[in-house]
Design a protein around this motif. Sequence first.
Motif, PDB file in Angstrom:
ATOM      1  N   ASP B  54       0.830  -1.197   0.000  1.00  0.00           N
ATOM      2  CA  ASP B  54       0.000   0.000   0.000  1.00  0.00           C
ATOM      3  C   ASP B  54       0.863   1.246   0.000  1.00  0.00           C
ATOM      4  O   ASP B  54       1.751   1.401   0.851  1.00  0.00           O
ATOM      5  N   THR B  55       0.603   2.125  -0.945  1.00  0.00           N
ATOM      6  CA  THR B  55       1.461   3.302  -1.083  1.00  0.00           C
ATOM      7  C   THR B  55       1.141   4.389  -0.072  1.00  0.00           C
ATOM      8  O   THR B  55       1.886   5.354   0.037  1.00  0.00           O
ATOM      9  N   GLU B  66       2.609   9.267   1.491  1.00  0.00           N
ATOM     10  CA  GLU B  66       2.195   8.574   0.289  1.00  0.00           C
ATOM     11  C   GLU B  66       3.350   8.457  -0.681  1.00  0.00           C
ATOM     12  O   GLU B  66       3.989   9.460  -1.026  1.00  0.00           O
TER      13      GLU B  66
END
Lengths: 112, 112
Positions: B54-55, B66
């Motif tokens: 997951d970024t 992010e």
Amino acid sequence: DAGITQSPRHKVTETGTPVTLRCHQTENHRYMYWYRQDPGHGLRLIHYSYGVKDTDKGEVSDGYSVSRSKTEDFLLTLESATSSQTSVYFCAIGRDTEETQYFGPGTRLLVL
Amino acid sequence: AQSVTQPDIHITVSEGASLELRCNYSYGATPYLFWYVQSPGQGLQLLLKYFSGDTLVQGIKGFEAEFKRSQSSFNLRKPSVHWSDAAEYFCAVPLYGNQFYFGTGTSLTVIP
């Protein structure tokens, strides 16, 4: 908090004198690092160790040497201190390469 | 050359406002990415890290970051800043395996 101590926490010395900084860990981490922190430069790696008696140079190693005779201790030596080595020195430890590094409280060194 | 860039040397925000601190890296592969925070006179504390998956990464103290591969960025965000968030923030990337490279840091001031 990771068990990392640095000694001394503050030191004033004169140009040309030898200085040794000590980093002690109680986490049994394999990797240990010495950084210096200077305004406008962030943290720069001086030397690191990947095991007892196993060390290598970092980005700014000139004028510094290190030794690691036990897993828990990593010494940084300035053989002949210069004013350009006035800085804050941080020790860090890590379980493995590319994993999180945990930092000690730092040593503030002033070379007059 | 491979590097880590924090374009903002100093940022001032009002308490309660949102915050975004920028970090860009120059590296051929997708690196691991870290954000650390340093309170005055203290060592560095890990806020969060990105390894894979997951970024959008959640960290401590309400921070998130992010990873955007297309922009080679890993920006740190907080929706509502508290006065205790005043500190210096460092982005870091482990390059060449053993060596962490730190950005030059962003100093955050929080106005009451």
